[in-house]
Design a protein around this motif. Structure first.
Motif: not given
Length: 72
Positions: A21, A57, A59, A61, A66, A69, A71
């Motif tokens: 991200w 961040r 992730t 998926r 998701v 993660d 975060s």
């Protein structure tokens, strides 16, 4: 002679993706770091990405779901 497969299209067909991200805007995916066929491989890549980018961040998926993660 048969045509060559499109590697980009083949990669997009893999069900898992690991995303990095944007560091300043937390609501924009900067890039897809990797795609994987199996959950086990995807989780290994996710962990490696977290180690490589500890302040960012990341992730994991499958489709719109998701699975992990960094975060949270």
């Amino acid at each position: 002679m048969k045509g060559t497969a499109n590697p980009s299209r083949a990669a997009e067909a893999l069900p898992y993706r690991i995303e990095l991200w944007h560091s300043k805007s937390g609501d924009i995916v900067e890039r897809v770091l990797a795609r994987a066929f199996t959950a086990q491989l995807a989780r290994a890549i996710f962990q490696a990405a977290k180690d490589e980018h500890p302040q960012r961040r990341i992730t994991l998926r499958k489709g719109n779901l998701v699975l992990s993660d960094s975060s949270k």
